[in-house]
Design a protein around this motif. Structure first.
Motif, PDB file in Angstrom:
ATOM      1  N   SER A 121      44.602  34.482  14.544  1.00  0.00           N
ATOM      2  CA  SER A 121      44.147  34.221  15.925  1.00  0.00           C
ATOM      3  C   SER A 121      42.643  35.456  15.965  1.00  0.00           C
ATOM      4  O   SER A 121      42.313  36.492  15.452  1.00  0.00           O
ATOM      5  N   THR A 151      41.321  26.879  22.475  1.00  0.00           N
ATOM      6  CA  THR A 151      42.639  27.249  22.188  1.00  0.00           C
ATOM      7  C   THR A 151      43.447  26.062  21.559  1.00  0.00           C
ATOM      8  O   THR A 151      43.250  25.012  22.044  1.00  0.00           O
ATOM      9  N   THR A 202      50.023  30.180  19.581  1.00  0.00           N
ATOM     10  CA  THR A 202      49.465  29.387  20.186  1.00  0.00           C
ATOM     11  C   THR A 202      47.631  30.773  19.079  1.00  0.00           C
ATOM     12  O   THR A 202      48.083  32.050  18.674  1.00  0.00           O
ATOM     13  N   GLN A 224      43.895  31.249  19.032  1.00  0.00           N
ATOM     14  CA  GLN A 224      42.976  31.088  19.975  1.00  0.00           C
ATOM     15  C   GLN A 224      41.874  32.076  18.948  1.00  0.00           C
ATOM     16  O   GLN A 224      42.407  32.732  17.924  1.00  0.00           O
TER      17      GLN A 224
END
Length: 807
Positions: free
Chosen positions: A680, A728, A740, A742
């Motif tokens: 991320s 996202t 996730t 991001q």
């Protein structure tokens, strides 16, 4: 047989699943060289484009150990071995070399002590953990060859000294040497020691220090002889012949590996080794000449060491003035054996044997590698020193004591050298044990015990040899002591002095047990210790080798492959051998500067620049790089750990404990973003595979992650000036773990923004797949259903995103 069986305990582990599973790190690169040499016999692999990628690297390891592995493979494979046979031969080689080391150990011990001490010393050596560890089946490393060849060289030199002393070898005696067998033996063993020294130079780049020891010994022994007003011809003839043989054997052995022209390098086989041995030979002749001058002039023996030390210092200063490179080689070599160096402090096996990486006192390494033999060896050393002092000293005895002290120092400075000291520890332990056993009359009591066992009928065949040897003398002894014996006859009619003393026998066996039981226990543990490539690493590298684009020149590493793999240097050999992919950093500490700066940088642009410079396509991380190995990464990068972690020592339930608390600077490093955050906030690296260890305490963080370097799709648009925009995407890894991704940017003064994202929203058959489309959040506005193709990601295409104007 005991030595062979101890070293074969790892056989079932190494040969599991019908393949050869190598032990350790360096074994993988040795096996790569053995494979290359086998299929290009007898030529070694000297330059490898698969390490230090993309520049490649000239391998500094001399080739003799790998040549032996290839030769064994040729023999086992009938001249045309397949892959399994070659790997099996490489795995078996350490066992064979380890067992062969018993021969020169026995020869040396028998020459210094006696045969029973030599035999007992061989038995101790067979089970001593430090040597079992480096000679296990599957531990394909040259350390076992170092031990065999250095022990052989020193054993032959000891025999040369012994025969020279007993035959009164001198310059005068050389005229009639053909009629003196002892003198011929002395010179023959001196030549043999030179051959083993040459093979040692052809095996390990640091072998010259073992050759230098001959000159150091000659210097010390000459001082002893001068002080005692003895002739030193025997000593200096043996030393000169040994060094001359080393020089003559080194040139043809190394001729095929010598660098072009007159280039000299201490890090590679070159004319430097030839020049160095020649210097040692000249130094010995100077020692000899000056000792003759001292004797002839009747000068005080103290002039000898004083003048020669001044000459040595002057020689170093001369070297520093006129050959700075050669001087640097000498100083670098000295620093290595002092345990100093740019990267040595980051290598656990190079730490002092009594210190932890934190500088705390520890006894675990010495007990694990030598058991109680370190204490018995220490006792034996001082006892020998007392026994051989003054007129009782023998040249071969002085040599052995100095040899033991030298190898003990190497072990104390770097714990990995315990495998060298194992030879001396075994002999010293055997000597001390026999001294103690003799004080208990062990042999006599055992003979009494065997004699007291009744033999009837067929059991007569088991009568001990000791009993048979004493039968012929029995009558004479009984006659001489008839009167005295009558007073010692007990009520049962047997003689009291013929009964074994069980206290002495039990005490003796207890002493033997104190030495052997800890050694066998630790030796078996070492032999059974997995030491294999971590299964999760093997799984990840197997995937990398099968799923990534194949690179060229693997079996002919002369050309530059298409791309490289970046990880910490500990894992480089695994990457090259297991995945068959080039590694930026490997266990030669190649590429460590770029690797350490990459993993520590907080700038994505800097990380990208490093990857582009090094043509990196994949980056691999694991828990240790983000944890226990992080300190080494920081040290190599020239930073201080306190910049990233707040380290405190506190009192806990188990005593003092070290607690490290992460600082903001740590969470901004590339290694943290990759391994802990799955990439991320990074736009050019995407997770493509992970291998997760069994879940512990609900910790689902995987142990090994592979990231691919891609151009990344560019999500572009306009928003309010200075607004935070976040992209996202929900994903699932190959293990089924959901995470996730991001990435966040801030729009410029015109409201324009561009977010680079590394994942596509197209699903694949396996690997890491998107569970959603991208969503973009700008303030209170969210844009969903943003599709990104694989082509967009690989080609760096722009994907326009229209954000509605905020109301």
């Amino acid at each position: 047989m005991v030595a062979f069986l101890m070293r074969l305990i790892s056989y079932s582990t190494v040969t599991a699943n019908g393949s050869i599973n190598l032990l350790g790190y360096d074994s993988f690169y040795h096996m790569r060289r053995i494979l290359y040499t086998t299929f290009n016999f007898p030529h070694p692999l000297n330059f490898d484009s698969y390490i230090n990628y993309p520049a490649g690297f000239e391998v500094g390891w001399p080739p003799f150990f790998d040549f032996l592995g290839a030769l064994l493979a040729k023999v086992l494979g009938g001249g045309n071995p397949d892959l399994y046979t070659t790997e099996f031969a490489g795995a078996l080689l350490p066992v064979l070399l380890g067992v062969l080391t018993i021969i020169p150990l026995y020869m040396a011990a028998a020459a210094i002590f006696d045969r029973k001490t030599a035999l007992f010393g061989a038995l101790v050596f067979a089970v001593i953990p430090a040597h079992v560890y480096v000679s296990r089946f599957g531990a394909v490393d040259h350390h076992v060859a170092e031990t065999l060849l250095s022990t052989s060289a020193y054993a032959c030199f000891i025999l040369a000294l012994k025969w020279a002393r007993e035959g009164s070898l001198s310059l005068t005696s050389l005229k009639n040497i053909s009629s003196e067998k002892k003198l011929i033996k002395s010179l023959a063993f001196a030549v043999a020691s030179g051959l083993f020294f040459a093979l040692l130079i052809y095996t390990w780049i640091g072998a010259l220090v073992f050759v230098s020891f001959i000159v150091l010994y000659a210097f010390i022994q000459t001082i002893i002889d001068l002080k005692a007003e003895k002739n030193s011809d025997y000593l200096l003839i043996c030393s000169t012949v040994s060094l001359l043989a080393t020089l003559l054997f080194t040139i043809p052995l190394s001729a095929g590996s010598l660098r072009p022209g007159l280039e000299m390098s201490a890090m590679y086989l070159s004319w430097f080794q030839v020049f160095y041995v020649f210097s040692m030979l000249v130094g010995t002749l100077i020692l000899w000449g000056f000792s003759l001058y001292i004797s002839k002039k009747g000068l005080d023996w103290k002039y000898y060491p004083a003048v020669l030390i001044l000459i040595s210092v002057a020689g170093l200063l001369f070297l520093k003035t006129f050959s700075a490179e050669s001087y640097a080689f000498v100083i670098e070599g000295m620093n290595f054996f002092l345990g100093k160096g740019e990267y040595i402090s980051t290598i656990s096996e190079a730490l002092p044997v009594f210190l932890t990486s934190d500088g705390n006192l520890t006894f675990t390494p010495i007990l694990g590698s030598l058991g109680l033999c370190f204490l018995t060896a220490l006792g034996g050393f001082f006892l020998l020193g007392l026994e051989w002092r003054g007129e009782k000293s023998k040249p071969e005895g002085v040599f052995f004591l100095l040899w033991s002290a030298f190898f003990a120092y190497l072990m104390l400075s770097q714990r990995r050298f315990s495998y060298l000291f194992a030879v001396n520890a075994a002999m010293l332990t055997s000597y001390l044990l026999w001294v103690l056993l003799d004080s208990f009359d062990f042999e006599t009591e055992v003979k009494k015990l065997v004699k007291s066992v009744p033999t009837h009928g067929n059991n007569a065949m088991f009568t001990s040899r000791a009993e048979k040897e004493t039968k012929s003398k029995k009558s004479e002894k009984e006659t001489k002591s008839k009167t005295k014996s009558k007073s010692k006859i007990n009520s049962s009619g047997s003689k009291q002095n013929s009964q074994p003393d069980y206290f002495k026998i039990v005490s003796s066996l207890a002493l033997i047990g104190l030495v052997f039981i800890p050694c066998i226990w630790a030796g078996v543990a070492f032999a059974k210790e997995d030491g294999l490539i971590d299964p999760i690493w093997k799984d990840s590298l197997t995937w990398l080798g099968a799923s990534s684009p194949e690179t060229s020149y693997y079996l002919d590493p002369s050309g530059t492959p298409e791309y490289g793999v970046l990880s910490w240097w500990d894992y480089g050999n695994w990457i090259v051998y297991q995945a068959k992919r080039p590694a930026v950093s490997n266990n030669f500490q190649t590429g460590v500067d770029d690797s350490s700066h990459f993993f520590l940088t907080n700038s994505e642009e800097d990380a990208k620049a490093i990857m582009e410079k090094l043509k990196v396509k994949y980056v691999i991380t694991d828990n240790l790089m983000a944890g226990g190995k992080f300190g080494s990464i920081v040290k190599v990068a020239g930073e201080n750990i306190s910049k990233y972690l707040n380290v405190q020592t506190v009192n806990g339930n188990g005593g003092l404990q070290t607690i490290a608390t992460a600082k903001k600077e740590y969470t901004q490093t590339e290694v943290y973003k990759l391994h802990q955050l799955d990439g991320s906030n990074l736009g050019n690296l995407r997770l493509v595979h992970e291998t997760t260890a069994p879940e512990v305490d609900n910790d689902t963080t995987s142990d090994v992650k592979i990231f691919e370097f891609v151009s990344g799709a560019r999500l572009s648009g306009t928003a309010d000036p200075g607004q935070s925009i976040t992209a996202t995407l929900e994903l699932r890894s190959n293990t089924g773990r959901k995470f996730t991704y991001q990435n966040e940017v801030t729009s410029d003064k015109n409201g324009s923004f561009e977010i680079t994202v590394p994942y596509s929203t197209e699903n694949k058959a396996d690997g890491v797949n998107a569970l959603s489309t991208y969503s973009l959040k700008a303030g209170n506005t969210t844009v969903s259903e943003i599709q990104v193709t694989e082509k967009d990601v690989l080609e760096g295409n722009r994907v326009e995103v229209k954000i509605p104007e905020s109301k």
